[in-house]
Motif scaffolding. Structure first.
Motif, PDB file in Angstrom:
ATOM      1  N   THR A  73     -20.024  -4.215  31.918  1.00  0.00           N
ATOM      2  CA  THR A  73     -19.483  -2.899  31.131  1.00  0.00           C
ATOM      3  C   THR A  73     -18.118  -3.338  30.594  1.00  0.00           C
ATOM      4  O   THR A  73     -17.308  -4.052  31.272  1.00  0.00           O
ATOM      5  N   LEU A  74     -17.909  -2.550  29.572  1.00  0.00           N
ATOM      6  CA  LEU A  74     -16.547  -2.654  29.124  1.00  0.00           C
ATOM      7  C   LEU A  74     -15.459  -2.047  30.192  1.00  0.00           C
ATOM      8  O   LEU A  74     -14.189  -2.743  30.341  1.00  0.00           O
ATOM      9  N   GLU A  75     -15.795  -0.918  30.849  1.00  0.00           N
ATOM     10  CA  GLU A  75     -15.016  -0.372  31.918  1.00  0.00           C
ATOM     11  C   GLU A  75     -14.627  -1.282  32.862  1.00  0.00           C
ATOM     12  O   GLU A  75     -13.540  -0.816  33.711  1.00  0.00           O
ATOM     13  N   SER A  76     -15.335  -1.983  33.191  1.00  0.00           N
ATOM     14  CA  SER A  76     -15.143  -3.029  34.510  1.00  0.00           C
ATOM     15  C   SER A  76     -13.907  -3.757  34.474  1.00  0.00           C
ATOM     16  O   SER A  76     -13.276  -4.080  35.465  1.00  0.00           O
ATOM     17  N   LEU A  77     -13.477  -3.911  33.184  1.00  0.00           N
ATOM     18  CA  LEU A  77     -12.209  -4.721  32.724  1.00  0.00           C
ATOM     19  C   LEU A  77     -10.903  -3.872  33.319  1.00  0.00           C
ATOM     20  O   LEU A  77      -9.869  -4.427  33.782  1.00  0.00           O
ATOM     21  N   ARG A  78     -11.100  -2.513  33.445  1.00  0.00           N
ATOM     22  CA  ARG A  78      -9.859  -1.814  33.777  1.00  0.00           C
ATOM     23  C   ARG A  78      -9.837  -1.524  35.316  1.00  0.00           C
ATOM     24  O   ARG A  78      -8.985  -1.024  35.795  1.00  0.00           O
ATOM     25  N   VAL A  79     -10.988  -2.228  36.156  1.00  0.00           N
ATOM     26  CA  VAL A  79     -10.933  -1.940  37.444  1.00  0.00           C
ATOM     27  C   VAL A  79      -9.769  -2.926  37.954  1.00  0.00           C
ATOM     28  O   VAL A  79      -9.532  -4.054  37.935  1.00  0.00           O
ATOM     29  N   GLN A  80      -8.811  -2.216  38.745  1.00  0.00           N
ATOM     30  CA  GLN A  80      -7.683  -2.913  39.298  1.00  0.00           C
ATOM     31  C   GLN A  80      -7.035  -1.994  40.262  1.00  0.00           C
ATOM     32  O   GLN A  80      -6.917  -0.704  40.228  1.00  0.00           O
ATOM     33  N   MET A 125       7.600  15.249  34.625  1.00  0.00           N
ATOM     34  CA  MET A 125       7.431  14.143  33.501  1.00  0.00           C
ATOM     35  C   MET A 125       6.322  13.191  34.425  1.00  0.00           C
ATOM     36  O   MET A 125       6.628  12.501  35.120  1.00  0.00           O
ATOM     37  N   LEU A 126       5.126  13.217  33.956  1.00  0.00           N
ATOM     38  CA  LEU A 126       4.346  12.119  34.116  1.00  0.00           C
ATOM     39  C   LEU A 126       4.059  11.191  32.856  1.00  0.00           C
ATOM     40  O   LEU A 126       3.430  11.458  31.988  1.00  0.00           O
ATOM     41  N   LYS A 127       4.792   9.764  32.760  1.00  0.00           N
ATOM     42  CA  LYS A 127       4.874   9.384  31.414  1.00  0.00           C
ATOM     43  C   LYS A 127       3.580   8.365  31.607  1.00  0.00           C
ATOM     44  O   LYS A 127       3.255   8.292  30.253  1.00  0.00           O
ATOM     45  N   GLY A 128       3.162   7.925  32.487  1.00  0.00           N
ATOM     46  CA  GLY A 128       2.069   7.149  32.443  1.00  0.00           C
ATOM     47  C   GLY A 128       2.510   5.520  32.473  1.00  0.00           C
ATOM     48  O   GLY A 128       2.590   5.047  31.174  1.00  0.00           O
ATOM     49  N   THR A 129       3.071   4.864  33.250  1.00  0.00           N
ATOM     50  CA  THR A 129       3.750   3.612  33.000  1.00  0.00           C
ATOM     51  C   THR A 129       2.644   2.459  33.527  1.00  0.00           C
ATOM     52  O   THR A 129       2.914   1.277  33.171  1.00  0.00           O
ATOM     53  N   ALA A 130       1.409   2.875  34.182  1.00  0.00           N
ATOM     54  CA  ALA A 130       0.657   1.961  34.774  1.00  0.00           C
ATOM     55  C   ALA A 130      -0.636   1.777  33.246  1.00  0.00           C
ATOM     56  O   ALA A 130      -0.682   2.655  32.533  1.00  0.00           O
ATOM     57  N   ARG A 131      -1.284   0.811  33.363  1.00  0.00           N
ATOM     58  CA  ARG A 131      -2.495   0.524  32.279  1.00  0.00           C
ATOM     59  C   ARG A 131      -3.318   1.680  32.392  1.00  0.00           C
ATOM     60  O   ARG A 131      -3.574   2.139  33.379  1.00  0.00           O
ATOM     61  N   TRP A 132      -3.605   2.027  31.268  1.00  0.00           N
ATOM     62  CA  TRP A 132      -4.598   3.138  30.947  1.00  0.00           C
ATOM     63  C   TRP A 132      -4.388   4.466  31.543  1.00  0.00           C
ATOM     64  O   TRP A 132      -5.313   4.962  32.228  1.00  0.00           O
ATOM     65  N   GLU A 133      -3.026   4.751  31.904  1.00  0.00           N
ATOM     66  CA  GLU A 133      -2.552   5.841  32.876  1.00  0.00           C
ATOM     67  C   GLU A 133      -3.132   5.953  34.177  1.00  0.00           C
ATOM     68  O   GLU A 133      -3.359   7.094  34.551  1.00  0.00           O
ATOM     69  N   GLN A 134      -3.451   4.970  34.742  1.00  0.00           N
ATOM     70  CA  GLN A 134      -3.987   4.999  35.964  1.00  0.00           C
ATOM     71  C   GLN A 134      -3.014   5.775  36.952  1.00  0.00           C
ATOM     72  O   GLN A 134      -3.551   6.618  38.001  1.00  0.00           O
ATOM     73  N   ASP A 135      -1.623   5.872  36.795  1.00  0.00           N
ATOM     74  CA  ASP A 135      -0.985   6.322  37.710  1.00  0.00           C
ATOM     75  C   ASP A 135      -0.888   7.892  37.400  1.00  0.00           C
ATOM     76  O   ASP A 135      -1.056   8.775  38.427  1.00  0.00           O
ATOM     77  N   ILE A 136      -1.125   8.389  36.289  1.00  0.00           N
ATOM     78  CA  ILE A 136      -1.208   9.734  35.985  1.00  0.00           C
ATOM     79  C   ILE A 136      -2.728  10.370  36.542  1.00  0.00           C
ATOM     80  O   ILE A 136      -2.749  11.251  37.214  1.00  0.00           O
ATOM     81  N   GLN A 137      -3.664   9.384  36.238  1.00  0.00           N
ATOM     82  CA  GLN A 137      -4.923   9.799  36.814  1.00  0.00           C
ATOM     83  C   GLN A 137      -5.104   9.891  38.381  1.00  0.00           C
ATOM     84  O   GLN A 137      -5.373  10.952  39.031  1.00  0.00           O
ATOM     85  N   ALA A 138      -4.133   9.076  38.969  1.00  0.00           N
ATOM     86  CA  ALA A 138      -4.301   9.316  40.446  1.00  0.00           C
ATOM     87  C   ALA A 138      -3.497  10.646  40.892  1.00  0.00           C
ATOM     88  O   ALA A 138      -4.040  11.316  42.098  1.00  0.00           O
ATOM     89  N   VAL A 139      -2.384  10.676  40.113  1.00  0.00           N
ATOM     90  CA  VAL A 139      -1.770  12.111  40.753  1.00  0.00           C
ATOM     91  C   VAL A 139      -2.998  13.260  40.234  1.00  0.00           C
ATOM     92  O   VAL A 139      -2.799  14.373  40.821  1.00  0.00           O
TER      93      VAL A 139
END
Length: 607
Positions: free
Chosen positions: A206-213, A338-352
């Motif tokens: 899947t395309l989404e599997s590229l984002r797994v990190q 402020m949650l700017k989202g400095t990780a790829r695909w806003e993974q840091d925002i998603q974690a919060v």
């Protein structure tokens, strides 16, 4: 003695190797690409032939427009592709590449290139090579794209007779880089490689599997705790959504659901306009300090007691932050996270957000009825005499254009998709109401890089996607005559696809935005030009409207489908300009040291 691939690895392996052109087609399909925009040419002919079984290879009126359509394609579908020939085709795409880089769009600029077997001590046609030069520059386009900060590479062929080339893997890595980092890439493909065997790829499932990190960050729980505490203490919280969320629809949807669950008001930056439904009672529109034309501006600036800002730019742009006027209350808000989202695909925002959601299982103790009452009482008239009301007997102009379009749209079953052209039309369009649709976006523009001549190539790509998804919806392009004349040749492709498009053509015969004198350079049109006849030549219908009543009746008719152009004569006098355009012209004059504009700007920025 060098062995062949067949001798080295065997007949069966040799027979399993695909041609590079077919691998490129399969890779594009993997990334969800259904269409490629471009202009044909000698160095790219082999690739066009190879791609045809995999994607639609569509023509554009020129290479720059192909690039702009690919930018729009990335906005709509998440990935765009532009195809051109060597140098004479790829170099005109530089402007679109700059737009893609600035807007953070994964656009693949593919160019044909001389075959590796053609490189010798002589100049090839299309080469950047003056007659007095001692050597030819084969890397001019590569270096030009690199100068924009774009990753640019030429695919490499076989380097040993016993080993297949890895050009397909190189191509896949470049597209993966564009996808993960949301940035354009430029790829040159030597024409003699297209039919050569390349190493077999085992593509991910899947395309989404590229984002797994693994997110190598900690502290998300502490941030979630802080946000939860501040939300529980607030009486009028506000979620301010930034432009990074345009290409992350899943996260955006999650945040909107959070707002609805707890009755939290929300709004967007200017650059994010169109990604949310402004008909939603919780949506307070698009905010930008003194340049805002949302009736909820007073509520945002005086009542909101906590701001949760998500997905806004790391480095603030003057356009998006009230042109440095220091009137952007969210920038200056004392109680903000402020949650700017400095990780790829806003993974840091998603974690919060993932940690915040369980903490908010119990609804916030917000006085919903009281806050709605506050919202209603804090709605203010639009500034400087701008009035959303109008009489249908009056003249149509930039000053009332958005209000009239909003009124017509409210009467329709299917809302519009807006594509404003850079200039007065663009800034007047911030007063438009954007409504949710099946496409997911209802407003497409490029306010940051601001490349004039993009609205018709954008509309073309949007129309292609509407057709692909079998969505019946009218695209409304709003343009001045200057911007229209940049791109009228793209009408041929809108004609070929039978697009449902209405072009609102605001005619004053000058480049007005930023005009500082009467030099001939500002004259963009001739009084004898008749755009209604032009649109008829492309199979459309031309209309002419001076009054609001005429315009409302005509726009209602054109919303039923087909290609239309509505010509509206408009004055450049201040009373006929939109409020935002008047402010922006004042700002431009102030930055250019005009003494009168300086006084007006200081007055405008006074709290």
């Amino acid at each position: 003695m060098n062995s062949s691939i067949k001798q080295n690895f065997g007949q069966e392996y040799h027979n399993s190797l695909p041609q590079l052109g077919h691998s490129i087609g399969q890779i594009l399909q993997f990334f969800g690409v259904k269409r490629v925009y471009g202009v044909g040419g000698d160095f790219v002919a082999n690739l066009i032939n190879s791609l045809e079984p995999y994607v639609d290879v569509l023509p554009s009126s020129n290479e720059m427009h192909a690039g702009f359509s690919a930018c729009a394609q990335a906005e709509v579908t998440g990935f765009g592709v532009c195809l051109s020939t060597y140098t004479v085709g790829s170099l005109p795409c530089i402007s679109a590449a700059a737009l893609a880089r600035t807007e953070g769009l994964p656009v693949i600029f593919i160019s044909g290139a001389p075959g590796e077997n053609e490189i010798a001590q002589h100049a090839l046609h299309h080469t950047i090579h003056p007659h007095t030069a001692w050597n030819s520059d084969l890397n001019a386009a590569l270096n030009a794209f690199k100068a924009l900060g774009i990753r640019a590479e030429r695919l490499q062929g076989q380097r040993h007779t016993g080993q297949p080339n890895i050009a397909a893997q190189q191509f896949f890595e470049l597209l993966t880089d564009a996808y993960l980092n949301r940035q354009p890439v430029y790829i040159e493909i030597p024409r003699d490689l297209i039919y050569r065997p390349t190493q077999v790829l085992s593509l991910p499932t899947t395309l989404e599997s590229l984002r797994v990190q693994h997110l190598n960050l900690s502290g998300a729980d502490l941030i979630a705790n802080e946000i939860h505490y501040k939300l529980t203490q607030a009486k009028a919280p506000f979620m301010f959504l930034g432009e990074k969320l345009r290409l992350n629809s899943a996260l955006l949807e999650r945040l909107i659901k959070l707002c609805h669950r707890h009755h939290i008001s929300y709004g967007t930056t200017w650059f994010a306009k169109g990604m949310v439904d402004e008909n939603d009672p919780l949506c307070l529109g698009s905010y930008n300090g003194v340049f805002s034309n949302t009736p909820f501006q007073s509520y945002i600036e005086t009542v909101v007691d906590y701001v949760l800002e998500i997905g806004t730019a790391i480095f603030p742009s003057d356009t998006n932050n009230a042109f440095g006027s220091q009137t952007h209350s969210i920038d200056n808000h004392q109680n903000k996270t402020m949650l700017k989202g400095t990780a790829r695909w806003e993974q840091d925002i998603q974690a919060v957000v993932a940690l915040l959601e369980p903490k908010l299982e119990v609804p916030l103790a917000l006085e919903r009825d009281r806050r709605i009452e506050l919202l209603q009482t804090q709605i203010r008239p639009l500034p400087n005499g701008v009035d959303n009301s109008f009489t249908i007997e009056g003249k149509i102009s930039y000053a009332n254009l958005a209000s009239v379009i909003n009124t017509v749209q409210d009467s329709l079953v299917c809302p519009f998709i807006f594509v404003p052209e850079v200039g007065n039309a663009f800034f007047a369009s911030f007063e438009l109401k954007t409504i949710n649709n099946k496409l997911g976006r209802s407003f497409f523009a490029n306010p940051w890089y601001a490349a004039m001549g993009t609205s018709l190539p954008y509309a073309r790509a949007i129309a292609d996607e509407l057709k692909q998804q079998q969505i019946k919806q009218t695209i409304v392009v709003i343009t001045g005559d200057g911007g229209f004349n940049f791109q009228a040749n793209e009408l041929i492709n809108l004609q070929k696809q039978h697009a449902d498009i209405t072009i609102i053509y605001m005619r004053n015969n000058v480049f007005h935005l930023g005009k500082a004198g009467d030099a001939p350079i500002y004259a963009c049109n001739d009084n004898g030009f008749d755009p209604k006849m032009l649109i008829q030549a492309y199979g459309g219908k031309g209309h002419y409207c001076e009054t609001i009543a005429e315009f409302m009746a005509t726009l209602t008719i054109t919303a039923k489908g087909g290609m239309h152009l509505i010509e509206i004569p408009t004055s450049i006098e201040p009373e006929h300009q939109s409020d935002i355009s008047k402010k922006l012209n004042t700002y431009i004059g102030f930055k250019n040291d005009d003494p009168d504009a300086n006084l007006l700007w200081q007055e405008l920025c006074r709290p």
